[in-house]
Design an enzyme around this catalytic site. Structure first.
Site, mmCIF file in Angstrom:
data_model
loop_
_atom_site.group_PDB
_atom_site.id
_atom_site.type_symbol
_atom_site.label_atom_id
_atom_site.label_comp_id
_atom_site.label_asym_id
_atom_site.label_seq_id
_atom_site.Cartn_x
_atom_site.Cartn_y
_atom_site.Cartn_z
ATOM 1 N N GLU A 57 -10.348 -63.790 -38.291
ATOM 2 C CA GLU A 57 -10.986 -63.867 -39.614
ATOM 3 C C GLU A 57 -11.979 -65.020 -39.650
ATOM 4 O O GLU A 57 -13.129 -64.871 -40.087
ATOM 5 C CB GLU A 57 -9.937 -64.087 -40.718
ATOM 6 C CG GLU A 57 -8.881 -62.985 -40.840
ATOM 7 C CD GLU A 57 -7.661 -63.199 -39.955
ATOM 8 O OE1 GLU A 57 -7.712 -64.048 -39.033
ATOM 9 O OE2 GLU A 57 -6.648 -62.519 -40.199
ATOM 10 N N ASP A 85 -0.941 -51.348 -41.900
ATOM 11 C CA ASP A 85 0.431 -51.617 -42.346
ATOM 12 C C ASP A 85 0.528 -52.451 -43.621
ATOM 13 O O ASP A 85 1.626 -52.760 -44.076
ATOM 14 C CB ASP A 85 1.217 -52.314 -41.223
ATOM 15 C CG ASP A 85 0.531 -53.583 -40.725
ATOM 16 O OD1 ASP A 85 -0.678 -53.750 -40.954
ATOM 17 O OD2 ASP A 85 1.217 -54.400 -40.082
HETATM 18 C C1 UGA Z 1 -2.276 -60.235 -38.446
HETATM 19 C C2 UGA Z 1 -3.576 -60.048 -39.222
HETATM 20 O O1 UGA Z 1 -3.326 -59.437 -40.486
HETATM 21 C C3 UGA Z 1 -4.473 -59.145 -38.402
HETATM 22 O O2 UGA Z 1 -5.626 -58.830 -39.128
HETATM 23 C C4 UGA Z 1 -4.790 -59.854 -37.128
HETATM 24 O O3 UGA Z 1 -5.615 -59.041 -36.332
HETATM 25 C C5 UGA Z 1 -3.515 -60.164 -36.395
HETATM 26 O O4 UGA Z 1 -2.594 -60.843 -37.233
HETATM 27 C C6 UGA Z 1 -3.767 -61.053 -35.193
HETATM 28 O O5 UGA Z 1 -4.101 -62.195 -35.436
HETATM 29 O O6 UGA Z 1 -3.609 -60.589 -34.057
HETATM 30 P P1 UGA Z 1 -0.360 -58.553 -37.782
HETATM 31 O O7 UGA Z 1 0.372 -57.929 -38.901
HETATM 32 O O8 UGA Z 1 0.296 -59.701 -37.075
HETATM 33 O O9 UGA Z 1 -1.794 -58.942 -38.265
HETATM 34 O O10 UGA Z 1 -0.803 -57.487 -36.676
HETATM 35 P P2 UGA Z 1 -0.683 -55.936 -36.659
HETATM 36 O O11 UGA Z 1 -0.494 -55.372 -38.005
HETATM 37 O O12 UGA Z 1 0.263 -55.546 -35.604
HETATM 38 O O13 UGA Z 1 -2.170 -55.514 -36.148
HETATM 39 C C7 UGA Z 1 -3.309 -55.662 -36.934
HETATM 40 C C8 UGA Z 1 -4.094 -54.341 -36.927
HETATM 41 O O14 UGA Z 1 -4.505 -54.045 -35.590
HETATM 42 C C9 UGA Z 1 -3.294 -53.166 -37.404
HETATM 43 O O15 UGA Z 1 -4.088 -52.332 -38.205
HETATM 44 C C10 UGA Z 1 -2.877 -52.465 -36.138
HETATM 45 O O16 UGA Z 1 -2.746 -51.066 -36.287
HETATM 46 C C11 UGA Z 1 -4.000 -52.810 -35.165
HETATM 47 N N1 UGA Z 1 -3.551 -52.958 -33.763
HETATM 48 C C12 UGA Z 1 -2.458 -53.692 -33.452
HETATM 49 C C13 UGA Z 1 -4.276 -52.358 -32.736
HETATM 50 O O17 UGA Z 1 -5.271 -51.679 -33.004
HETATM 51 N N2 UGA Z 1 -3.849 -52.511 -31.429
HETATM 52 C C14 UGA Z 1 -2.735 -53.232 -31.108
HETATM 53 O O18 UGA Z 1 -2.405 -53.307 -29.900
HETATM 54 C C15 UGA Z 1 -2.025 -53.819 -32.134
HETATM 55 MN MN MN Z 2 0.137 -56.176 -39.799
#
Ligand code: UGA
Ligand code: MN
Length: 315
Positions: free
Chosen positions: A254, A171
Site C-alpha cells: 500500500e 476475503d
Molecule cells: C493483507 C493485505 O490486506 C493485502 O492487501 C496485502 O497484499 C497482504 O496483506 C500482504 O501484505 O501480503 P492478507 O489478508 O494478509 O492481506 O492476505 P490475503 O488475503 O491472503 O491476500 C491478499 C489478496 O491477494 C487476496 O485477494 C488474495 O486472494 C490474493 N492472493 C493471496 C493471491 O492472489 N495470491 C496468493 O498467493 C495469495
Molecule cells: Mn486477506
C-alpha cells in the site's frame, strides 16, 4: 329513397338479399379496418406523447449516470476461493455502474471461477497475472496479490478514462455505502478499516478537520501506514502518474503504491466514512480449510457426488 328501396326489394328480393349481405359484410370489413386504423393511430400517438413526457421528466437519482467504479480483486485457487468470490460478488451486485476486475494469480483462467462469476451476474473482466516465480518459492512472506493488482492497473491504463479504482481483496467485508462515497474521489480518498492489527482498526487520524497521521498497530517506517481496503484512487489521477505501481514488497504494498502517486499533498487526500469516524470496511480473514480428501470414484460412480467433485480443491 324509401321508394327506391321498396322498389328494389320488390323487383328482385333474392338477388337483393345477396347483395345486401355482401355489402353488409363489406361495410363491416371497412369499419373493422377503420376502427383498427384509429386504434393503432391512437396507440402510436399515446406512445409518442408518453415518450415526450418521459423525456421532459428530470432524471431520478438512480438514473443519473454516475462515474464508473473499477474494483480490482486479486484471487487465487484454494478451497475457499469460490465461496469468497460469491460473497464479495453479491455485495458488489448492490452497486451501479461498476466493473469488477477479477484477477487470478495463475497461468490460465479457471472455468469454475468464470461459471461462478457468470452466475453472480456482476459485470466483470476475468484476467490472470501469476506471481513471479522468484517469490513463489520463498520461505519469507510473499507479496500476495501484487502482480494481480498491477495487471489491474495496466488494464485501466488501456481501457478506462474516468471513474475510480479500488483494490478489494476477495476475503474482506465491505459496506456498499463506501462504494458510493469513493465514486467521486478526485485524487485519493481514505477511510478506516476494521480488524487490522492489535489496534483493531487502521485509520487516518483527523485533528481539527485535517489529516494528522495514521493510527495502526504496525507503522514500520511507512509514510502511508494504511490497509489495502482503506483507499481509492481516481482513474484520471492514475493516468497522470504513468509510473505508479505496486511493489513486490510484503507489508509495504500500500505504502509503495501510494508513494508512487507522488506528488500528492496530504490536503488532497479526501477523508470518507464521515470524516473517518465510521467503519465501513473490514479486513476479515477466513479460516483456512484443508483440501478435500480423495474421492472414491468407483463407490460413488453414477451419483451426484461425481458432479460435486469438480467444485472441490484437492491436495
Ligand atoms: C493483507 C493485505 O490486506 C493485502 O492487501 C496485502 O497484499 C497482504 O496483506 C500482504 O501484505 O501480503 P492478507 O489478508 O494478509 O492481506 O492476505 P490475503 O488475503 O491472503 O491476500 C491478499 C489478496 O491477494 C487476496 O485477494 C488474495 O486472494 C490474493 N492472493 C493471496 C493471491 O492472489 N495470491 C496468493 O498467493 C495469495
Ligand atoms: Mn486477506
Amino acid at each position: 329513397m324509401n321508394n327506391t328501396h321498396t322498389h328494389n326489394r320488390n323487383s328482385n328480393s333474392n338477388n337483393n338479399k345477396m347483395t345486401g349481405s355482401l355489402s353488409n359484410k363489406m361495410a363491416l370489413g371497412k369499419s373493422i379496418k377503420m376502427y383498427l386504423t384509429i386504434f393503432v393511430a391512437t396507440t402510436c400517438i399515446y406512445m409518442v406523447l408518453y415518450q415526450y413526457h418521459l423525456s421532459r421528466q428530470p432524471l431520478t437519482a438512480n438514473e443519473v449516470v454516475k462515474p464508473p467504479l473499477y474494483i480490482i480483486t486479486p484471487t487465487y485457487r484454494r478451497p475457499e476461493q469460490l465461496a469468497e468470490l460469491t460473497r464479495l460478488g453479491y455485495t458488489l451486485k448492490h452497486v451501479l455502474n461498476l466493473l469488477w476486475l477479477v484477477i487470478e494469480d495463475a497461468n490460465k483462467t479457471n472455468p469454475l471461477v468464470a461459471h461462478t462469476l457468470d452466475r453472480i451476474g456482476v459485470p466483470y473482466e476475468y484476467l490472470v497475472a501469476p506471481m513471479p516465480e522468484q517469490y513463489k518459492h520463498t520461505k519469507k512472506a510473499k507479496p500476495r496479490g501484487v502482480s494481480n493488482r498491477n495487471r489491474g492497473l495496466d488494464y485501466l491504463r488501456a481501457n478506462a478514462s474516468e471513474g475510480v479504482l479500488y483494490f478489494a481483496d476477495d476475503d474482506n467485508t465491505y459496506d456498499v455505502n463506501i462504494f458510493e462515497q469513493m465514486r467521486y474521489t478526485k485524487k485519493v480518498s481514505m477511510w478506516p478499516v476494521g480488524l487490522v492489527t492489535k489496534t483493531g482498526v487502521s485509520s487516518p487520524i483527523i485533528r481539527e478537520g485535517k489529516l494528522d497521521g495514521y493510527y495502526d498497530g504496525w507503522i514500520g517506517g511507512r509514510k502511508y501506514p494504511v490497509d489495502m481496503a482503506g483507499f481509492a484512487v481516481s482513474v484520471k489521477f492514475l493516468h497522470e502518474r504513468p509510473n505508479a505501481k505496486m511493489p513486490f514488497k510484503p507489508g509495504y504494498e500500500e505504502d509503495g503504491f501510494l508513494r508512487s502517486l507522488a506528488p500528492l499533498q496530504n490536503s488532497e487526500i479526501e477523508l470518507l466514512a464521515d470524516e473517518c469516524r465510521d467503519i465501513l470496511t473490514w479486513h476479515t480473514q477466513t479460516k483456512k480449510n484443508p483440501p478435500a480428501q480423495p474421492f472414491n470414484a468407483t463407490r460413488y460412480a453414477n451419483t451426484n457426488l461425481a458432479f460435486i467433485e469438480k467444485w472441490l480443491v484437492r491436495p
